[in-house]
Design an enzyme around this catalytic site. Structure first.
Site, PDB file in Angstrom:
ATOM      1  CE  LYS A  56      -3.505  -0.899  -0.547  1.00 15.29           C
ATOM      2  NZ  LYS A  56      -3.927  -1.527  -1.849  1.00 15.29           N
ATOM      3  CB  THR A 119       8.819  -8.344  -4.263  1.00 13.84           C
ATOM      4  OG1 THR A 119       8.799  -9.162  -3.099  1.00 13.84           O
ATOM      5  CG2 THR A 119       9.912  -7.299  -4.094  1.00 13.84           C
ATOM      6  CG  HIS A 120       4.046  -6.111  -1.123  1.00 17.11           C
ATOM      7  ND1 HIS A 120       4.252  -4.877  -1.684  1.00 17.11           N
ATOM      8  CD2 HIS A 120       2.756  -6.449  -1.422  1.00 17.11           C
ATOM      9  CE1 HIS A 120       3.144  -4.492  -2.313  1.00 17.11           C
ATOM     10  NE2 HIS A 120       2.228  -5.432  -2.172  1.00 17.11           N
ATOM     11  CB  SER A 150      -3.426   2.788   2.288  1.00 20.42           C
ATOM     12  OG  SER A 150      -3.688   2.255   1.015  1.00 20.42           O
ATOM     13  CE1 TYR A 205       0.680   6.983  -2.976  1.00 17.50           C
ATOM     14  CE2 TYR A 205       0.506   8.987  -1.639  1.00 17.50           C
ATOM     15  CZ  TYR A 205      -0.072   8.054  -2.488  1.00 17.50           C
ATOM     16  OH  TYR A 205      -1.390   8.182  -2.851  1.00 17.50           O
ATOM     17  CB  THR A 239       0.998   7.518 -14.074  1.00 15.28           C
ATOM     18  OG1 THR A 239       1.667   8.780 -14.156  1.00 15.28           O
ATOM     19  CG2 THR A 239       1.565   6.574 -15.122  1.00 15.28           C
ATOM     20  CB  SER A 240      -3.267  11.566 -12.976  1.00 18.94           C
ATOM     21  OG  SER A 240      -4.361  11.131 -13.779  1.00 18.94           O
ATOM     22  N   GLY A 271      -5.815   8.147  -2.681  1.00 19.27           N
ATOM     23  CA  GLY A 271      -4.558   8.558  -3.320  1.00 19.27           C
ATOM     24  C   GLY A 271      -4.049   9.907  -2.876  1.00 19.27           C
TER      25      GLY A 271
HETATM   26  P1  A3P Z   1      -5.050   4.915  -0.613  1.00 21.13           P
HETATM   27  O1  A3P Z   1      -5.665   3.688  -0.034  1.00 21.13           O
HETATM   28  O2  A3P Z   1      -4.475   5.814   0.441  1.00 21.13           O
HETATM   29  O3  A3P Z   1      -5.941   5.649  -1.547  1.00 21.13           O
HETATM   30  P2  A3P Z   1      -0.440  -0.240  -3.639  1.00 21.13           P
HETATM   31  O4  A3P Z   1      -0.493  -0.084  -5.114  1.00 21.13           O
HETATM   32  O5  A3P Z   1       0.947  -0.342  -3.082  1.00 21.13           O
HETATM   33  O6  A3P Z   1      -1.360  -1.313  -3.145  1.00 21.13           O
HETATM   34  O7  A3P Z   1      -0.955   1.141  -3.004  1.00 21.13           O
HETATM   35  C1  A3P Z   1      -2.280   1.533  -3.112  1.00 21.13           C
HETATM   36  C2  A3P Z   1      -2.376   2.978  -2.660  1.00 21.13           C
HETATM   37  O8  A3P Z   1      -1.805   3.812  -3.681  1.00 21.13           O
HETATM   38  C3  A3P Z   1      -3.816   3.424  -2.481  1.00 21.13           C
HETATM   39  O9  A3P Z   1      -3.777   4.454  -1.493  1.00 21.13           O
HETATM   40  C4  A3P Z   1      -4.108   3.978  -3.863  1.00 21.13           C
HETATM   41  O10 A3P Z   1      -5.204   4.844  -3.928  1.00 21.13           O
HETATM   42  C5  A3P Z   1      -2.813   4.713  -4.143  1.00 21.13           C
HETATM   43  N1  A3P Z   1      -2.600   5.001  -5.563  1.00 21.13           N
HETATM   44  C6  A3P Z   1      -2.744   4.160  -6.612  1.00 21.13           C
HETATM   45  N2  A3P Z   1      -2.513   4.811  -7.772  1.00 21.13           N
HETATM   46  C7  A3P Z   1      -2.215   6.081  -7.443  1.00 21.13           C
HETATM   47  C8  A3P Z   1      -1.891   7.254  -8.209  1.00 21.13           C
HETATM   48  N3  A3P Z   1      -1.835   7.235  -9.526  1.00 21.13           N
HETATM   49  N4  A3P Z   1      -1.649   8.409  -7.530  1.00 21.13           N
HETATM   50  C9  A3P Z   1      -1.706   8.445  -6.184  1.00 21.13           C
HETATM   51  N5  A3P Z   1      -2.008   7.377  -5.416  1.00 21.13           N
HETATM   52  C10 A3P Z   1      -2.257   6.206  -6.032  1.00 21.13           C
END
Ligand code: A3P
Length: 307
Positions: A56, A119-120, A150, A205, A239-240, A271
Site C-alpha cells: 500500500k 514484491t513486498h 490504506s 510516495y 498515471t494520475s 490517493g
Molecule cells: P489509498 O488507499 O491511500 O488511496 P499499492 O499499489 O501499493 O497497493 O498502493 C495503493 C495505494 O496507492 C492506495 O492508497 C491507492 O489509492 C494509491 N494510488 C494508486 N494509484 C495512485 C496514483 N496514480 N496516484 C496516487 N495514489 C495512487
C-alpha cells in the site's frame, strides 16, 4: 480527528478465514509459506527490474509509471493486460480464485525478458539471485500513518487478507508488525540501508504526489531511458490517480473478482497524503508518535506525513 464510523464499518465485514504462517519471523499467508522454497530459489535474470514496496505504499502507481516508460508512452500497449499480469507478484500465490490462479512465480517464469517484477518482501527475504545478478530495484516508501490507513481499508475490501479487526485493533497489529509482510518500520529501514550497497532507487510516495514529473525523471534516469516532453506529459497524465482509478487495467476491478469488494472500499481509494488525520483520534496519534520515535531512532530516514 475521531472517526467512530470506522469501527461500525469493520463490524459489517463478512467473516473470513485466511490462515497465517511465518517465514523467518515474517507473517505470510499459509499458502505463501508452502511456495516459499520455490520463491527463495527464484532465478532472477540480469535485466529483471524489481519494484519493491511495503504493501500500500504506491506499488501499482509505480508499476504504471514504469510500464509507460518501457512502452515509450504507448497507452494501448500498457492496456495489454492488468497490472497483476504485466508485472508478476513474486511471492504471491493463492488457490482461492480462478481469477488469480496464476501465482507470481508461474507468471514470471512464463514471461520473456526483460521482466518487471513486483514484491513486498522485506530486504532480507529477497531471493539471492536478484543480488547475484545485480538487478535494478525501485523501492517506494510511504509515511507510516497513511500507509497504515490504506492497509486497513485494503484488508476490509480484500478477502485474501486476514480480517483487520477494528481500526483500534489494526493500529496495534501494524505497530507490532503482526500483519502480512511484517513490520513497516523494519521494512523501510532495511531497504534504506540496502540502497547504499545495491542498485536501488529509493523513492517516497509523498515526493511523487508533490512533484510527479521530478520523480518520473528520477525513474527515467535510473532506467537509463529518455523520453521527449510530449511523452513525459502523457506519462504524467495517464498515471494520475483519476485516470488510473478509471482504468480497468490498473484499478483491480478486472482481477481478483469475488476476492476484492470495491463497494466496501475501492482499490483506488483516495490517493492522497494526510488522510490519516481523518482516522486517528488524538490519543491514538499520541501513542503512535511516541512508539514511532523509538522504532525509528536508529535511522536517518525521514518521512513527511503531510504536504
Ligand atoms: P489509498 O488507499 O491511500 O488511496 P499499492 O499499489 O501499493 O497497493 O498502493 C495503493 C495505494 O496507492 C492506495 O492508497 C491507492 O489509492 C494509491 N494510488 C494508486 N494509484 C495512485 C496514483 N496514480 N496516484 C496516487 N495514489 C495512487
Amino acid at each position: 480527528m475521531a472517526l467512530d464510523k470506522m469501527e461500525d464499518l469493520s463490524l459489517k465485514e463478512p467473516l473470513r478465514q485466511v490462515e497465517i504462517g511465518e517465514v523467518e519471523g515474517i507473517p505470510f499467508t499459509k499458502r505463501m509459506c508452502t511456495t516459499w522454497d520455490q520463491v527463495w530459489k527464484f532465478k532472477a535474470r540480469p535485466d529483471d527490474l524489481l519494484i519493491a514496496t511495503y504493501a500500500k505504499a504506491g506499488t501499482t502507481w509505480t508499476q504504471e509509471i514504469v510500464d509507460m516508460i518501457q512502452q515509450n508512452g504507448d497507452v494501448e500497449k500498457c492496456r495489454r493486460a492488468t497490472t497483476y499480469r504485466r508485472h508478476p507478484f513474486l511471492e504471491w500465490s493463492t488457490q482461492e480464485s480462478a481469477a488469480a490462479r496464476y501465482s507470481g512465480l508461474e507468471l514470471a517464469e512464463a514471461m520473456p525478458s526483460p521482466r518487471t517484477i513486483k514484491t513486498h518482501l522485506p530486504v532480507q527475504l529477497v531471493p539471492p539471485s536478484f543480488w547475484e545478478q545485480n538487478c535494478k530495484i525501485i523501492y517506494v516508501a510511504r509515511n507510516a500513518k497513511d500507509n497504515l490507513v490504506s492497509y486497513y481499508h485494503f484488508h476490509r475490501m480484500n478477502k485474501g487478507m486476514p480480517d483487520p479487526g477494528t481500526w483500534e485493533e489494526f493500529i496495534e497489529k501494524f505497530m507490532t508488525g503482526k500483519v502480512l509482510w511484517g513490520s513497516w518500520y523494519d521494512h523501510v529501514k532495511g531497504w534504506w540501508k540496502a540502497k547504499d550497497k545495491h542498485r536501488i532507487l529509493y523513492l517516497f510516495y509523498e515526493d511523487m504526489k508533490e512533484n510527479p514529473k521530478q520523480e518520473i525523471q528520477k525513474i527515467l534516469k535510473f532506467l537509463e531511458r529518455d523520453v521527449n516532453q510530449e511523452v513525459l506529459n502523457k506519462i504524467l497524465h495517464y498515471t494520475s490517480f483519476e485516470i488510473m482509478k478509471g482504468n480497468p487495467m490498473t484499478n483491480y476491478t478486472n482481477e481478483f473478482q469475488g476476492i476484492m469488494d470495491h463497494s466496501v472500499s475501492p482499490f483506488m481509494r483516495k490517493g492522497v497524503v494526510g488522510d490519516w488525520k481523518n482516522h486517528f483520534t488524538v490519543a491514538q496519534n499520541k501513542k503512535f508518535d511516541e512508539d514511532y520515535k523509538k522504532k525509528m531512532a536508529d535511522t536517518s530516514l525521514v518521512f513527511r506525513s503531510e504536504l
